[in-house]
Design a protein around this motif. Structure first.
Motif, PDB file in Angstrom:
ATOM      1  N   MET A   1       0.856  -1.157   0.000  1.00 44.27           N
ATOM      2  CA  MET A   1       0.000   0.000   0.000  1.00 44.27           C
ATOM      3  C   MET A   1       0.902   1.220   0.000  1.00 44.27           C
ATOM      4  O   MET A   1       1.827   1.304   0.810  1.00 44.27           O
ATOM      5  N   VAL A   2       0.659   2.160  -0.901  1.00 44.68           N
ATOM      6  CA  VAL A   2       1.527   3.329  -1.028  1.00 44.68           C
ATOM      7  C   VAL A   2       0.716   4.619  -1.068  1.00 44.68           C
ATOM      8  O   VAL A   2      -0.473   4.618  -1.393  1.00 44.68           O
ATOM      9  N   THR A   3       1.403   5.709  -0.725  1.00 43.45           N
ATOM     10  CA  THR A   3       0.828   7.041  -0.890  1.00 43.45           C
ATOM     11  C   THR A   3       1.426   7.645  -2.156  1.00 43.45           C
ATOM     12  O   THR A   3       2.515   7.271  -2.573  1.00 43.45           O
ATOM     13  N   ARG A   4       0.728   8.584  -2.727  1.00 38.96           N
ATOM     14  CA  ARG A   4       1.239   9.207  -3.948  1.00 38.96           C
ATOM     15  C   ARG A   4       2.232  10.314  -3.650  1.00 38.96           C
ATOM     16  O   ARG A   4       3.238  10.438  -4.327  1.00 38.96           O
ATOM     17  N   LYS A   5       1.937  11.143  -2.651  1.00 38.60           N
ATOM     18  CA  LYS A   5       2.836  12.248  -2.330  1.00 38.60           C
ATOM     19  C   LYS A   5       2.882  12.424  -0.831  1.00 38.60           C
ATOM     20  O   LYS A   5       1.859  12.764  -0.251  1.00 38.60           O
ATOM     21  N   PRO A   6       3.983  12.195  -0.181  1.00 35.37           N
ATOM     22  CA  PRO A   6       5.209  11.693  -0.792  1.00 35.37           C
ATOM     23  C   PRO A   6       5.047  10.230  -1.162  1.00 35.37           C
ATOM     24  O   PRO A   6       4.232   9.513  -0.573  1.00 35.37           O
ATOM     25  N   ARG A   7       5.805   9.804  -2.124  1.00 31.64           N
ATOM     26  CA  ARG A   7       5.747   8.416  -2.602  1.00 31.64           C
ATOM     27  C   ARG A   7       6.369   7.522  -1.536  1.00 31.64           C
ATOM     28  O   ARG A   7       7.578   7.365  -1.463  1.00 31.64           O
TER      29      ARG A   7
END
Length: 130
Positions: free
Chosen positions: A1-7
């Protein structure tokens, strides 16, 4: 699972399957978001999210996680060529991934905080001292 900003990587697990239960556990442990994006895998569609869930058959909204997966394969040798390098257990793989996630997230935050300096440093500089 990742966030876009910050990556950054905000949730992961190491297992032999991609079950709905396992995905639910990752979602429950990670930070809450307003929007969640996934591909059309049926396992993702059954998970309960704290925000709105969108799923797509193409990569139009999952490009960030696909890019992070590519980075993981690039930096962790055992994910490149199984015949030359491999993990003897899931426990070892999880430990290596935990160190990688720590460095990757620190590097991602650095690139966000100092956009003009990002070419002067690399991911390896954010690995913890042993």
């Amino acid at each position: 699972m990742v966030t876009r900003k910050p990556r950054q990587i905000v949730g992961f697990d190491v297992a032999h399957d991609k079950s709905e239960k396992r995905i639910q556990e990752i979602v429950d442990r990670s930070i809450k978001a307003k929007h969640y994006y996934s591909d059309a895998n049926p396992s993702y569609q059954q998970v309960r999210y704290s925000g709105e869930h969108f799923f797509f058959r193409d990569k139009s909204h999952t490009f960030t996680v696909e890019g992070v997966n590519s980075d993981i394969r690039k930096y962790i040798a055992a994910l490149q060529r199984r015949s030359k390098c491999f993990f003897r257990s899931l426990k070892t793989f999880k430990a290596v991934l935990r160190v990688f996630v720590y460095a990757y997230n620190k590097f991602g935050q650095f690139k966000l905080d100092f956009p003009n300096l990002k070419s002067a440093v690399g991911l390896i500089q954010f690995l913890p001292s042993l």
